[in-house]
Design an enzyme around this catalytic site. Structure first.
Site, PDB file in Angstrom:
ATOM      1  CD  GLU A   1       0.717  -1.816   8.101  1.00 31.48           C
ATOM      2  OE1 GLU A   1       0.390  -1.083   9.065  1.00 31.48           O
ATOM      3  OE2 GLU A   1       1.147  -1.365   7.019  1.00 31.48           O
TER       4      GLU A   1
ATOM      5  CE  LYS B   1       3.269  -5.910   3.854  1.00 28.37           C
ATOM      6  NZ  LYS B   1       2.675  -4.941   4.797  1.00 28.37           N
TER       7      LYS B   1
ATOM      8  CG  ASP C   1      -0.384   0.029   2.523  1.00 29.82           C
ATOM      9  OD1 ASP C   1       0.856  -0.050   2.629  1.00 29.82           O
ATOM     10  OD2 ASP C   1      -1.137   0.136   3.524  1.00 29.82           O
ATOM     11  CB  SER C   2       4.595   1.696   0.040  1.00 31.91           C
ATOM     12  OG  SER C   2       4.872   0.545  -0.734  1.00 31.91           O
TER      13      SER C   2
ATOM     14  CG  ASP D   1       0.472  -4.132   2.060  1.00 32.33           C
ATOM     15  OD1 ASP D   1       0.251  -4.856   3.053  1.00 32.33           O
ATOM     16  OD2 ASP D   1       1.100  -3.054   2.123  1.00 32.33           O
TER      17      ASP D   1
ATOM     18  CD  GLU E   1       8.204  -0.840   7.785  1.00 32.07           C
ATOM     19  OE1 GLU E   1       7.204  -1.510   7.445  1.00 32.07           O
ATOM     20  OE2 GLU E   1       8.436   0.310   7.375  1.00 32.07           O
TER      21      GLU E   1
HETATM   22  O1  KIV Z   1       3.344  -1.054   1.676  1.00 31.52           O
HETATM   23  C1  KIV Z   1       4.497  -1.467   1.775  1.00 31.52           C
HETATM   24  O2  KIV Z   1       5.331  -1.347   0.885  1.00 31.52           O
HETATM   25  C2  KIV Z   1       4.837  -2.126   3.035  1.00 31.52           C
HETATM   26  C3  KIV Z   1       6.264  -2.033   3.433  1.00 31.52           C
HETATM   27  C4  KIV Z   1       6.507  -0.744   4.091  1.00 31.52           C
HETATM   28  C5  KIV Z   1       6.628  -3.153   4.311  1.00 31.52           C
HETATM   29  O3  KIV Z   1       3.985  -2.596   3.722  1.00 31.52           O
END
Ligand code: KIV
Length: 282
Positions: A117, A115, A46-47, A85, A184
């Site tokens: 968090e 993934k 989600d970056s 993500d 992280e």
């Molecule tokens: O969104 C992303 O790229 C991530 C990384 C910061 C681990 O979750």
């Protein structure tokens, strides 16, 4: 094109001490380049909100954004393990929401796993998604979606109390059924302990040596200009290359050097015939 890896390979790699290479990618060309380079896994993080959509943080990113970027990445890297993500609020509300949204990643974007968090507090979400037959990677330490609660984008686990809480989180994530965990911005001493203690692979982004490394493509390629975390190693300066290319192009257009003869399609009949035809419009 190498053989696509599976969790059997990732477990073997952990056992044999062979580190997994993992990068983020958000679009077709980036995914294709990563696959051509032989990268083991791609995270459509989600970056993408910050790196490609220009948001200040990741929380505005929607399921639709993630699905559409995952689809592009899958088209670019058909033979690479892809991690979708889960964006903010796609799993925070309930186990049922979490399963439904994880399912969308699999059905609509053909990713290999998702993934999310959090540690103990998302254990029931991880269990529910895993029970639905979907592979999950946990993500603990500096968790950007809840960075407000952490006081900002700050390293975690630097004192004993916080490190103990992180280790409990890691164990809860494993217990809930995640097949791997991403840590992280945590000191290597703490990550190293988790790597030994956990049976599942422990991957690192800014958390020192582990069973594999993740890096954000925008950071390592020098494309993201807002800030660079301490843990990033820059392998290229793509921003500089692109800005210089745009400047050269603008200069060529303004001075008439572009387009040149080799950039145009030539006529297939004598010019006199064309001039005759042009006169019809006089
Ligand atoms: O969104 C992303 O790229 C991530 C990384 C910061 C681990 O979750």
């Amino acid at each position: 094109m190498g053989k696509k890896k599976s969790i059997v390979d990732f477990m073997r790699m952990k056992k044999e001490g062979e580190p997994v290479t993992w990068v983020t990618a958000y679009d077709f060309p980036m995914a294709s380049f990563a696959q051509q380079a032989g990268i083991d896994m791609i995270l459509v993080g989600d970056s993408l909100g910050m790196v490609v959509l220009g948001y200040k943080g990741t929380n505005p990113v929607t399921m639709e954004d993630c699905i559409s970027h995952c689809q592009a990445v899958r088209r670019g890297a058909p033979n690479t393990w892809i991690v979708g993500d889960m964006p903010f609020m796609s799993y925070q509300i309930s186990d049922a929401d979490a399963v439904a949204n994880a399912g969308r990643f699999i059905k609509e974007a053909d990713v290999d796993c998702v993934k999310l968090e959090g540690g103990q507090r998302v254990a029931s979400r991880i269990k529910a998604i895993t029970d639905a037959g979907i592979l999950v990677i946990g993500h603990i330490g500096l968790t950007p979606q809840s960075s407000g609660q952490l006081g900002g984008f700050l390293a975690q686990g630097r004192d004993v109390k916080n490190a103990r809480a992180l280790i409990k989180d890691a164990l809860a994530v494993q217990e809930a059924g995640a097949y791997a965990i991403l840590v992280e911005a945590v000191p290597p001493e703490v990550t190293g302990f988790m790597q030994k203690k956990l049976e599942i692979p422990v991957y690192s982004i800014g958390a020192g040596p582990a069973d594999g490394q993740l890096i954000i493509c925008g950071d390592m390629l020098g494309m993201f200009q807002a800030f660079t975390p301490k843990f990033v190693k820059k392998y290229a300066n793509v921003a500089e290359i692109e800005i210089n290319a745009f400047k050269d192009y603008a200069d060529d257009v303004r001075t008439g050097r572009f387009p040149a003869d080799e950039h145009v399609y030539h006529i297939l009949e004598p010019i006199e015939e064309f001039e005759k035809m042009f006169r019809e419009f006089a």
